[in-house]
Design a protein around this motif. Structure first.
Motif, short mmCIF file in Angstrom:
data_model
loop_
_atom_site.label_atom_id
_atom_site.label_comp_id
_atom_site.label_asym_id
_atom_site.label_seq_id
_atom_site.Cartn_x
_atom_site.Cartn_y
_atom_site.Cartn_z
N PRO A 183 0.84 -1.20 0.00
CA PRO A 183 0.00 0.00 0.00
C PRO A 183 0.88 1.25 0.00
O PRO A 183 2.00 1.23 0.51
N THR A 184 0.39 2.32 -0.60
CA THR A 184 1.16 3.56 -0.67
C THR A 184 0.32 4.73 -0.16
O THR A 184 -0.90 4.73 -0.28
N GLY A 185 0.99 5.72 0.38
CA GLY A 185 0.31 6.95 0.82
C GLY A 185 0.97 7.54 2.05
O GLY A 185 1.24 6.82 3.01
N ASN A 186 1.23 8.85 2.01
CA ASN A 186 1.85 9.55 3.15
C ASN A 186 1.00 9.45 4.40
O ASN A 186 1.52 9.51 5.51
N GLU A 187 -0.31 9.31 4.21
CA GLU A 187 -1.22 9.36 5.35
C GLU A 187 -1.32 8.04 6.11
O GLU A 187 -1.95 7.97 7.16
N LEU A 188 -0.71 7.00 5.60
CA LEU A 188 -0.93 5.66 6.18
C LEU A 188 -0.10 5.42 7.43
O LEU A 188 1.08 5.75 7.48
N ILE A 226 5.65 5.67 1.62
CA ILE A 226 5.17 7.05 1.48
C ILE A 226 5.22 7.42 -0.01
O ILE A 226 5.79 6.70 -0.83
N ASP A 227 4.58 8.53 -0.34
CA ASP A 227 4.54 8.96 -1.75
C ASP A 227 5.85 9.66 -2.10
O ASP A 227 5.91 10.88 -2.33
N ASP A 228 6.90 8.87 -2.11
CA ASP A 228 8.24 9.39 -2.40
C ASP A 228 8.85 8.50 -3.47
O ASP A 228 8.89 7.28 -3.31
N GLY A 249 -3.35 2.58 -3.81
CA GLY A 249 -3.20 4.03 -3.70
C GLY A 249 -2.24 4.58 -4.75
O GLY A 249 -1.48 3.85 -5.39
N GLY A 250 -2.35 5.89 -4.94
CA GLY A 250 -1.37 6.56 -5.81
C GLY A 250 -1.52 6.32 -7.29
O GLY A 250 -0.56 6.51 -8.05
N VAL A 251 -2.71 5.86 -7.72
CA VAL A 251 -2.87 5.60 -9.17
C VAL A 251 -3.89 6.53 -9.83
O VAL A 251 -4.20 6.38 -11.00
N MET A 256 0.26 13.60 -6.01
CA MET A 256 1.07 12.59 -5.34
C MET A 256 0.80 11.17 -5.87
O MET A 256 1.24 10.20 -5.26
N ASP A 257 0.09 11.08 -6.97
CA ASP A 257 -0.19 9.76 -7.53
C ASP A 257 0.95 9.35 -8.46
O ASP A 257 0.91 9.51 -9.68
N LEU A 258 2.00 8.85 -7.83
CA LEU A 258 3.28 8.62 -8.52
C LEU A 258 3.42 7.20 -9.06
O LEU A 258 4.38 6.91 -9.78
MG MG Z 1 -2.54 8.31 -2.07
#
Ligand code: MG
Ligand code: AMP
Length: 407
Positions: A183-188, A226-228, A249-251, A256-258
């Motif tokens: 899973p991806t996301g800064n908020e997680l 994270i979204d990095d 996430g991120g799609v 930030m959808d990297l």
């Molecule tokens: Mg996200």
């Protein structure tokens, strides 16, 4: 955005069956047969009795023989030594082979034993008997050489019994794909953590792992990213060591959808991105090739129910294809809507629903109260997804619908 059916077609074209491998009979439950299972025996292997009783010739009985000489006792595992003649019977046990000239068995409950001059005779308490009564003829279930289970069949416990009967020791199947989840996301934050302002717990990670485990697959939990770009690239590289990589996430189209960009940079070839389906539109699917093996990458949308729907529609389909199942055998039920329902939008909609059990013979499915793709709460009661067609709004009770069960 591509139509759903086209996405299915692209998936089917791009996913190939895993290499063949053999499993022992005992460990093959849940696997998919990579070749037909053929019997090396007739079933039953000999004409046999279905009852404890006396093997007789029906003509003899029907011609009036009532008291019969007992020529032998045949128990299961024995082989008869005597053909019976008029006026004779053999005591026989359930499963034991039928003696020559016998064509019926009289149940022991319909007989009495008489002792005449120290010799036992059987007295029949019936006046007549149909030929074939209480006997099973050799090969009536299936014959030697017959296919008893077809390629593509998923092995269940009953099949283990059947395969044992026909002497199938090594079961040809397809290797089960290994699945990594990221899973991806800064908020997680991890589910064991109390979220701070702006944070949410990572529910997709544990859910996707569990979904793959329910299909009997080995899983690897890559934590979350994270979204990095650098962290994403490095964790995705680890994920590509597996046959299937599930990202969440991120799609979508946010800044930030990297994920799609990084997958492309890592050489994962996009097959499709964005499908006309609700929820789950942003789904990304691509194929990579490392060390001569294909890896299948799914970028599932971040909202948990979108991820769930993406898994059920696409990931499961790909995994079944890899396992060698028949795609047209993916579980689907057909029935009627139990209550009226409204949907919106121009995409086929998959709505959480449950089966309604009543005294009708018609299957009914009931859409649940559900607030959209972030609402996992509604799924507590759900048994599957009800499919509603695109560009339709009102669905009266009784409308014919398709139901995709979760299990
Ligand atoms: Mg996200
Ligand atoms: P995204 O697809 O990254 O734009 O995420 C869409 C929504 O799903 C956002 O509200 C995210 O916070 C949420 N989300 C993303 N990943 C997860 C996850 N692993 N678990 C729960 N919610 C998530």
């Amino acid at each position: 955005m591509i139509p759903l059916e086209q996405a299915f077609q692209l998936l089917d074209e791009n996913v190939t069956a895993s290499p063949r491998t053999n499993l022992s009979l005992a460990s093959s439950v849940g696997s998919v047969l990579a070749s037909d299972i053929q019997s090396d025996i007739n079933s039953p292997p000999h004409d046999k009795s279905m009852m404890d009783g006396f093997a007789v010739n029906s003509n003899d009985v029907n011609n009036g023989s009532k008291r019969l000489e007992i020529v032998e006792t045949i128990i299961a595992g024995d082989w008869p030594q005597h053909a019976i003649k008029p006026g004779q019977a053999s005591r026989i046990m359930t499963g034991a082979p039928l003696p020559q000239n016998a064509d019926a068995v009289v149940m022991v409950e319909q007989t009495e034993i008489e002792l005449v001059d120290d010799v036992q005779r059987v007295k029949l308490l019936i006046d007549s008997i149909d030929p074939e009564k209480h006997i099973l003829r050799q090969g009536i279930n299936f014959k030697a050489g017959q296919v008893v289970l077809p390629q593509g069949h998923r092995v269940r416990a009953t099949d283990i019994g059947l395969m044992a009967e026909v002497g199938a020791g090594q079961i040809a199947t397809r290797a089960k794909p290994s699945v990594a989840v990221l899973p991806t996301g800064n908020e997680l934050v991890d589910h064991q953590t109390t979220p701070q302002r702006g944070q949410i717990r990572n529910s997709n990670g544990p859910m996707l792992i569990a979904l793959a485990q329910q299909l009997g697959l080995q899983t690897t939990n890559l934590g979350s990213s994270i979204d990095d770009p650098r962290q994403l690239a490095s964790l995705i590289e680890s994920g590509l060591k597996h046959d299937v990589l599930l990202l969440s996430g991120g799609v979508s189209a946010g800044t930030m959808d990297l994920v799609p960009g990084i997958l492309k940079e890592l050489g994962v070839v996009e097959v499709f991105h964005k499908v006309a389906v609700k929820p789950g539109k942003p789904i990304w699917f691509g194929v990579s090739n490392r060390e001569g093996r294909k890896q299948y990458v799914f970028g599932l949308p971040g909202n948990p129910v979108s991820s769930l729907v993406g898994f059920h529609l696409f990931v499961r389909r790909a995994i079944e294809k890899m396992l060698g199942s028949r795609i047209d055998h993916l579980p689907t039920e057909y029935g009627e809507l139990n209550i009226p329902h409204e949907t919106r939008g121009n995409r086929p909609t998959f709505w959480p629903g449950k089966r309604v059990i009543d005294d009708q013979t018609i299957r009914r499915f009931e859409p649940l109260v559900w607030r959209g793709s972030s609402d996992l709460f509604a799924l507590g009661e759900a048994e599957g997804l009800i499919r509603f067609p695109e560009n339709s709004v009102s669905h009266p009770a009784g409308e014919k619908v398709q139901f995709l069960p979760f299990a």
